[in-house]
Motif scaffolding. Structure first.
Motif, PDB file in Angstrom:
ATOM      1  N   ARG A  28       0.844  -1.197   0.000  1.00  0.00           N
ATOM      2  CA  ARG A  28       0.000   0.000   0.000  1.00  0.00           C
ATOM      3  C   ARG A  28       0.885   1.256   0.000  1.00  0.00           C
ATOM      4  NH1 ARG A  28      -5.458   0.072   0.767  1.00  0.00           N
ATOM      5  NH2 ARG A  28      -6.422   2.046   1.381  1.00  0.00           N
ATOM      6  N   GLY A  29       0.837   1.997  -1.082  1.00  0.00           N
ATOM      7  CA  GLY A  29       1.713   3.148  -1.235  1.00  0.00           C
ATOM      8  C   GLY A  29       3.099   2.788  -1.724  1.00  0.00           C
ATOM      9  N   ALA A  30       3.293   1.541  -2.131  1.00  0.00           N
ATOM     10  CA  ALA A  30       4.621   1.081  -2.541  1.00  0.00           C
ATOM     11  C   ALA A  30       5.039   1.675  -3.879  1.00  0.00           C
ATOM     12  CB  ALA A  30       4.632  -0.444  -2.640  1.00  0.00           C
ATOM     13  N   VAL A  31       6.336   1.630  -4.132  1.00  0.00           N
ATOM     14  CA  VAL A  31       6.907   1.994  -5.427  1.00  0.00           C
ATOM     15  C   VAL A  31       7.491   0.721  -6.031  1.00  0.00           C
ATOM     16  CG1 VAL A  31       8.576   3.404  -6.668  1.00  0.00           C
ATOM     17  CG2 VAL A  31       7.420   4.335  -4.645  1.00  0.00           C
ATOM     18  N   ILE A  32       7.004   0.369  -7.218  1.00  0.00           N
ATOM     19  CA  ILE A  32       7.407  -0.852  -7.912  1.00  0.00           C
ATOM     20  C   ILE A  32       8.198  -0.462  -9.154  1.00  0.00           C
ATOM     21  CG2 ILE A  32       6.610  -2.986  -8.982  1.00  0.00           C
ATOM     22  CD1 ILE A  32       5.848  -2.772  -6.047  1.00  0.00           C
ATOM     23  N   TYR A  33       9.323  -1.112  -9.355  1.00  0.00           N
ATOM     24  CA  TYR A  33      10.213  -0.831 -10.480  1.00  0.00           C
ATOM     25  C   TYR A  33       9.980  -1.876 -11.558  1.00  0.00           C
ATOM     26  CZ  TYR A  33      14.710   0.295 -12.817  1.00  0.00           C
ATOM     27  OH  TYR A  33      15.689   0.662 -13.708  1.00  0.00           O
ATOM     28  N   GLN A  34       9.503  -1.445 -12.725  1.00  0.00           N
ATOM     29  CA  GLN A  34       9.240  -2.381 -13.818  1.00  0.00           C
ATOM     30  C   GLN A  34      10.505  -2.681 -14.601  1.00  0.00           C
ATOM     31  OE1 GLN A  34       6.656  -1.142 -17.020  1.00  0.00           O
ATOM     32  NE2 GLN A  34       6.886  -3.084 -18.096  1.00  0.00           N
ATOM     33  N   ILE A  35      10.753  -3.967 -14.792  1.00  0.00           N
ATOM     34  CA  ILE A  35      11.893  -4.432 -15.572  1.00  0.00           C
ATOM     35  C   ILE A  35      11.388  -5.124 -16.827  1.00  0.00           C
ATOM     36  CG2 ILE A  35      13.843  -6.038 -15.636  1.00  0.00           C
ATOM     37  CD1 ILE A  35      14.228  -5.516 -12.654  1.00  0.00           C
ATOM     38  N   TYR A  36      11.829  -4.632 -17.975  1.00  0.00           N
ATOM     39  CA  TYR A  36      11.540  -5.286 -19.257  1.00  0.00           C
ATOM     40  C   TYR A  36      12.748  -6.149 -19.568  1.00  0.00           C
ATOM     41  CZ  TYR A  36       9.654  -5.759 -23.984  1.00  0.00           C
ATOM     42  OH  TYR A  36       9.129  -6.253 -25.153  1.00  0.00           O
ATOM     43  N   PRO A  37      12.658  -7.462 -19.368  1.00  0.00           N
ATOM     44  CA  PRO A  37      13.880  -8.281 -19.318  1.00  0.00           C
ATOM     45  C   PRO A  37      14.698  -8.286 -20.599  1.00  0.00           C
ATOM     46  CG  PRO A  37      11.897  -9.650 -19.264  1.00  0.00           C
ATOM     47  CD  PRO A  37      11.452  -8.243 -19.062  1.00  0.00           C
ATOM     48  N   ARG A  38      14.084  -8.116 -21.759  1.00  0.00           N
ATOM     49  CA  ARG A  38      14.855  -8.106 -23.004  1.00  0.00           C
ATOM     50  C   ARG A  38      15.861  -6.965 -23.036  1.00  0.00           C
ATOM     51  NH1 ARG A  38      12.814 -11.282 -27.109  1.00  0.00           N
ATOM     52  NH2 ARG A  38      14.090 -10.135 -28.619  1.00  0.00           N
ATOM     53  N   SER A  39      15.589  -5.902 -22.269  1.00  0.00           N
ATOM     54  CA  SER A  39      16.360  -4.665 -22.432  1.00  0.00           C
ATOM     55  C   SER A  39      17.054  -4.187 -21.170  1.00  0.00           C
ATOM     56  CB  SER A  39      15.422  -3.556 -22.931  1.00  0.00           C
ATOM     57  OG  SER A  39      14.810  -3.919 -24.145  1.00  0.00           O
ATOM     58  N   PHE A  40      17.045  -4.973 -20.112  1.00  0.00           N
ATOM     59  CA  PHE A  40      17.613  -4.486 -18.850  1.00  0.00           C
ATOM     60  C   PHE A  40      19.107  -4.785 -18.747  1.00  0.00           C
ATOM     61  CE2 PHE A  40      18.092  -4.586 -14.127  1.00  0.00           C
ATOM     62  CZ  PHE A  40      17.772  -3.259 -13.903  1.00  0.00           C
ATOM     63  N   ALA A  41      19.487  -6.044 -18.850  1.00  0.00           N
ATOM     64  CA  ALA A  41      20.911  -6.407 -18.775  1.00  0.00           C
ATOM     65  C   ALA A  41      21.096  -7.804 -19.366  1.00  0.00           C
ATOM     66  CB  ALA A  41      21.415  -6.375 -17.330  1.00  0.00           C
ATOM     67  N   ASP A  42      22.116  -7.940 -20.196  1.00  0.00           N
ATOM     68  CA  ASP A  42      22.384  -9.188 -20.897  1.00  0.00           C
ATOM     69  C   ASP A  42      23.639  -9.834 -20.321  1.00  0.00           C
ATOM     70  OD1 ASP A  42      22.719 -11.258 -22.710  1.00  0.00           O
ATOM     71  OD2 ASP A  42      23.570  -9.967 -24.273  1.00  0.00           O
ATOM     72  N   ALA A  43      23.465 -10.995 -19.681  1.00  0.00           N
ATOM     73  CA  ALA A  43      24.598 -11.660 -19.036  1.00  0.00           C
ATOM     74  C   ALA A  43      25.359 -12.587 -19.971  1.00  0.00           C
ATOM     75  CB  ALA A  43      24.112 -12.446 -17.815  1.00  0.00           C
ATOM     76  N   ASP A  44      24.703 -13.096 -21.030  1.00  0.00           N
ATOM     77  CA  ASP A  44      25.376 -14.104 -21.849  1.00  0.00           C
ATOM     78  C   ASP A  44      25.850 -13.575 -23.202  1.00  0.00           C
ATOM     79  OD1 ASP A  44      23.048 -13.894 -23.315  1.00  0.00           O
ATOM     80  OD2 ASP A  44      22.306 -15.895 -22.840  1.00  0.00           O
ATOM     81  N   GLY A  45      25.654 -12.287 -23.472  1.00  0.00           N
ATOM     82  CA  GLY A  45      26.239 -11.683 -24.659  1.00  0.00           C
ATOM     83  C   GLY A  45      25.530 -11.967 -25.960  1.00  0.00           C
ATOM     84  N   ASP A  46      24.271 -12.429 -25.901  1.00  0.00           N
ATOM     85  CA  ASP A  46      23.563 -12.709 -27.152  1.00  0.00           C
ATOM     86  C   ASP A  46      22.760 -11.515 -27.657  1.00  0.00           C
ATOM     87  OD1 ASP A  46      21.460 -12.627 -25.380  1.00  0.00           O
ATOM     88  OD2 ASP A  46      20.635 -14.599 -25.904  1.00  0.00           O
ATOM     89  N   GLY A  47      22.841 -10.390 -26.948  1.00  0.00           N
ATOM     90  CA  GLY A  47      22.156  -9.171 -27.389  1.00  0.00           C
ATOM     91  C   GLY A  47      20.770  -8.991 -26.826  1.00  0.00           C
ATOM     92  N   VAL A  48      20.285  -9.981 -26.074  1.00  0.00           N
ATOM     93  CA  VAL A  48      18.967  -9.916 -25.444  1.00  0.00           C
ATOM     94  C   VAL A  48      19.145 -10.048 -23.936  1.00  0.00           C
ATOM     95  CG1 VAL A  48      16.696 -11.004 -25.251  1.00  0.00           C
ATOM     96  CG2 VAL A  48      17.843 -10.905 -27.472  1.00  0.00           C
ATOM     97  N   GLY A  49      18.506  -9.168 -23.194  1.00  0.00           N
ATOM     98  CA  GLY A  49      18.594  -9.242 -21.743  1.00  0.00           C
ATOM     99  C   GLY A  49      18.054 -10.555 -21.212  1.00  0.00           C
ATOM    100  N   ASP A  50      18.441 -10.901 -19.976  1.00  0.00           N
ATOM    101  CA  ASP A  50      18.055 -12.196 -19.427  1.00  0.00           C
ATOM    102  C   ASP A  50      17.937 -12.108 -17.909  1.00  0.00           C
ATOM    103  OD1 ASP A  50      20.825 -12.217 -18.667  1.00  0.00           O
ATOM    104  OD2 ASP A  50      21.305 -13.089 -20.625  1.00  0.00           O
ATOM    105  N   LEU A  51      17.489 -13.214 -17.306  1.00  0.00           N
ATOM    106  CA  LEU A  51      17.260 -13.227 -15.864  1.00  0.00           C
ATOM    107  C   LEU A  51      18.562 -13.084 -15.089  1.00  0.00           C
ATOM    108  CD1 LEU A  51      14.532 -16.021 -15.561  1.00  0.00           C
ATOM    109  CD2 LEU A  51      14.222 -13.549 -15.734  1.00  0.00           C
TER     110      LEU A  51
END
Length: 545
Positions: free
Chosen positions: A19-42
């Protein structure tokens, strides 16, 4: 820009965490890419969660990462209970949840109950014939005698909301892409299957759901034609926009399904459910879906997401719909998301962005309700211009050039200004990053104490420490063409907000003098000024008890 906390306003908050919280939306394709394939991931999200936690938000919402052919980038689900390989594995998701909880972040994920992918095994079975056990899990209808679709309903992405399937010699319904067949959510059996999918993720530790396009999940079983909209002179780029969606969505039984969702979630501790609700009846449906203690916790619509300008009247009229009456639900607000263009590109001229962005942030975080921050909003990212040949968004491609591309708000997060692709990936990013957004990279703003990133952190700390801002009522005391003034009150505490939403200095209206301790000030606004408020100036003021 200055922000400080008044200890006299700080008090223990006993309301539920959401209640009254602030939630940060993450679009996973575009947040951070760990494996270098050009698409963000978990794994990339997990590696960057420290940045999110340092902001001071309460939780994250992760857009779809489920198994999908990606025709609509994850909103066409082929398996509700697994991770698409492009994003990683279930083990990666479990690690993400564990790390988020270590950092004190709640985890909310999308659930898409209106449709699936046409590659989902449910649909594969359903289209085989009219007698199988999943024959009625989707919306199938015979053609009219002349072979045309059952009615006049149109899809969001263009053309009829019906596609012919020769195997069943019937049409199937799809509100969005033809590859997103409509689930028959009227069926209790289908509802049971969807609730089992929700339980799968609740058992893995998620703290809530964002329910995508919830009012699209049920339709008029009589399949009556939608009436045309009245001609108001507005340019319409899609056949979908020529109809009043009276029968193709928003069936009253959606509210009964909502009660089943809430009953399941109540079996788990501190669960947060928020519905996305759009359309002409959004306010009514948002309240229907959140009424009382047996339906959803919150809902959000499109009041701000597609607004052409940010005005005092827009704030006044939108917030006035939610008075806090007994039994009324709790709203959520977003100025940007993965579908809506960046607010700083919609609401001010390019040369005004440096002044407008911090004012916009202060106003958003002063509203009554939950706040949803879209990734990069803390950096003041702008809408990237994606040339036609690089577009990925099926809606933008179909309606080019009259529909704003959703791709422009989905471009990668810039982490390091001097790294290839802004530190998002070592490969070729799935969408290009513009130079202007690269200049706003996290490391650049981290090194600058007066940056929007630091300003966002200070405002979030102020909101968290001030129950009147997090939970208080919202009373507009003045709204003209330029100036918005309001007071928020909670258990004897009061905070006033004073905002000039124009780029030019304005004289305060007579009788609008506000006295107290300044909690936050932007663009030179001051109580000491003799009745003037600078362009895009704003104040949050603790009023005397």
């Amino acid at each position: 820009m200055t922000a400080s906390r008044d200890a006299s306003l700080s008090a223990p908050v006993t309301a539920p965490w959401w209640r009254g919280a602030v939630i940060y939306q993450i679009y996973p394709r575009s947040f951070a890419d760990a494996d270098g394939d050009g698409v963000g991931d978990l794994a990339g999200i997990t590696a960057r969660l420290d940045h999110v936690a340092k902001l001071g938000v309460d939780g994250i919402w992760i857009s779809p990462f489920f198994t999908s052919p990606m025709r609509d980038f994850g909103y066409d689900v082929a398996d509700y209970c697994d991770v698409d390989p492009i994003f990683g594995t279930l083990a990666d998701f479990d690690a993400l949840v564990a790390r988020a909880h270590e950092l004190g972040l709640k985890v909310t994920i999308d659930q898409v109950y209106a449709h699936t992918s046409d590659l989902h095994p449910w649909f594969t079975q359903s289209r085989q014939g009219r007698d199988g056990d999943k024959a009625d899990w989707y919306v199938w209808r015979d053609p009219k005698p002349d072979g045309t679709p059952p009615n006049n309903w149109q899809s969001v992405f263009g053309g009829p909301a019906w596609t012919w399937d020769a195997r069943r010699r019937q049409y199937y319904m799809h509100t969005f892409l033809r590859e997103q067949p409509q689930l028959n959510a009227h069926s209790p059996v289908v509802q049971d299957a969807l609730l089992e999918a929700a339980k799968f993720w609740l058992d893995r530790g998620v703290d809530g759901f964002r329910l995508d396009a919830l009012n699209h999940s049920m339709f008029d079983p009589q399949l009556r034609d939608n009436p045309p909209v009245a001609d108001d002179g507005r340019v319409r780029t899609r056949p979908f926009d020529f109809q009043e969606k009276v029968f193709s969505q928003s069936h009253p039984d959606v509210a009964l399904f909502v009660e089943r969702i809430r009953k399941l979630c109540d079996r788990y501790d501190a669960i947060f459910t928020v519905a996305e609700v759009g359309g002409a009846r959004a306010e009514i449906e948002m309240k229907e879906y959140t009424a009382g203690a047996h339906r959803l916790n919150s809902a959000y619509g499109f009041d701000f997401l597609y607004a052409e300008s940010l005005t005092p009247a827009l704030i006044r009229d939108t917030l006035a719909k939610w008075t806090g009456a007994p039994g009324e639900g709790w709203p959520s607000w977003a100025f940007e998301n993965h579908d809506a263009p960046r607010a700083v590109s919609r609401w001010c001229a390019p040369e005004e962005r440096a002044a407008f962005a911090p004012l916009k942030k202060m106003l958003l975080l002063a509203l009554r309700g939950n706040v949803i921050l879209y990734q990069g909003e803390e950096l003041g990212l702008v809408q990237d211009d994606i040339p036609f040949e690089l577009l990925q968004d099926p809606e933008a491609i179909a309606n080019w050039p009259l529909t704003l591309s959703r791709d422009g708000v989905r471009t990668p997060m810039p982490w390091r200004v001097d790294a290839p692709n802004g530190g998002f990936t070592t490969g070729t990013p799935w969408l290009p990053m513009g130079a202007e957004n690269l200049s706003r990279a996290v490391d650049v703003q981290e090194a600058e104490p007066t940056s929007l990133l630091h300003w966002t952190r200070s405002l979030l700390a102020l909101r968290r420490a001030t129950p009147a801002l997090r939970l208080g009522s919202f009373e507009v005391i003045h709204a003209d063409d330029d100036v918005l003034a309001f007071v928020r009150r909670h258990e004897g505490q009061a905070v006033a907000g004073l905002f000039n939403l124009s780029s030019r200095p304005v004289a305060l209206p007579e009788g609008l003098a506000i006295a107290g301790q300044v909690l936050a000030s932007v663009n030179g606004a001051s109580l000491e000024e003799a009745g003037d408020l600078p362009g895009y100036g704003g104040l949050l003021v603790a009023l005397p008890g």
